[in-house]
Write a protein that holds these residues in place. Structure first.
Motif, short mmCIF file in Angstrom:
data_model
loop_
_atom_site.label_atom_id
_atom_site.label_comp_id
_atom_site.label_asym_id
_atom_site.label_seq_id
_atom_site.Cartn_x
_atom_site.Cartn_y
_atom_site.Cartn_z
N HIS A 1 -3.12 3.05 4.81
CA HIS A 1 -4.38 2.32 4.63
C HIS A 1 -4.06 0.94 4.06
O HIS A 1 -3.81 0.79 2.88
CB HIS A 1 -5.30 3.09 3.69
CG HIS A 1 -5.74 4.41 4.25
ND1 HIS A 1 -6.82 5.11 3.78
CD2 HIS A 1 -5.23 5.16 5.26
CE1 HIS A 1 -6.98 6.22 4.48
NE2 HIS A 1 -6.01 6.28 5.37
N CYS A 2 -4.05 -0.07 4.93
CA CYS A 2 -3.54 -1.39 4.56
C CYS A 2 -4.62 -2.38 4.14
O CYS A 2 -4.30 -3.46 3.66
CB CYS A 2 -2.75 -1.99 5.72
SG CYS A 2 -1.25 -1.08 6.09
N ALA B 1 0.87 -1.17 0.00
CA ALA B 1 0.00 0.00 0.00
C ALA B 1 0.91 1.22 0.00
O ALA B 1 2.03 1.16 0.51
CB ALA B 1 -0.90 -0.01 1.23
N ARG B 2 0.45 2.30 -0.59
CA ARG B 2 1.31 3.47 -0.74
C ARG B 2 0.77 4.71 -0.04
O ARG B 2 1.48 5.68 0.17
CB ARG B 2 1.47 3.80 -2.23
CG ARG B 2 2.31 2.82 -3.00
CD ARG B 2 3.79 3.13 -2.84
NE ARG B 2 4.63 2.09 -3.40
CZ ARG B 2 5.08 1.05 -2.71
NH1 ARG B 2 4.75 0.89 -1.46
NH2 ARG B 2 5.85 0.15 -3.29
#
Ligand code: ZN
Ligand code: ZN
Length: 138
Positions: free
Chosen positions: A40-41, A17-18
């Protein structure tokens, strides 16, 4: 993506996630000592070292976890969706971007980020995310 707490008793693994979301709300600032910068995984995050994970039910809608041994914050989890928001600093990677800021109207005046991101006020957050009944998902 891998990460761990300060003492190393808790390690975790998350899908790639970025995006970092910043929360300026008073609850996150009290919990963190500053704004919360969380990745935000999604729901598929695996933790090991569960004997050292303490969970605090911060509201009907969410829980917050930390390492019992060193105090590192491990996640904010929305109970309805099982989504994890993991503090960016706990990851080995720093390959993230600051994607959004929420509760911008609760931000105190003593800091502000230079990053240009979309922002949401408390009212906008509640309209978009709060379950009916109106309680904040802190
Ligand atoms: Zn620890
Ligand atoms: Zn918050």
């Amino acid at each position: 993506m891998k990460g761990h707490c300060l003492c190393g008793a808790v390690t975790f693994q998350s899908p790639v996630a970025r995006e970092i979301g910043v929360c300026h709300c008073g609850y996150c600032r009290r919990w963190s000592g500053g704004p919360m910068l969380a990745v935000h995984c999604g729901p598929d995050v695996q933790f090991s070292g569960s004997e050292c994970i303490e969970i605090y039910a911060s509201s009907q809608w969410a829980e917050r976890a930390f390492c019992k041994n060193c105090g590192t914050h491990l996640y904010y989890k929305l109970l309805a969706t099982g989504e994890y928001f993991v503090p960016a600093g706990a990851f080995e990677s720093t390959d993230f971007e600051l994607a959004s800021q929420i509760y911008i109207d609760n931000k105190p005046n003593y800091y502000s980020f230079a990053n240009q991101t979309p922002t949401l006020t408390e009212q906008q957050v509640l309209e978009q995310f709060a379950p009916p009944g109106g309680e904040t998902a802190v």
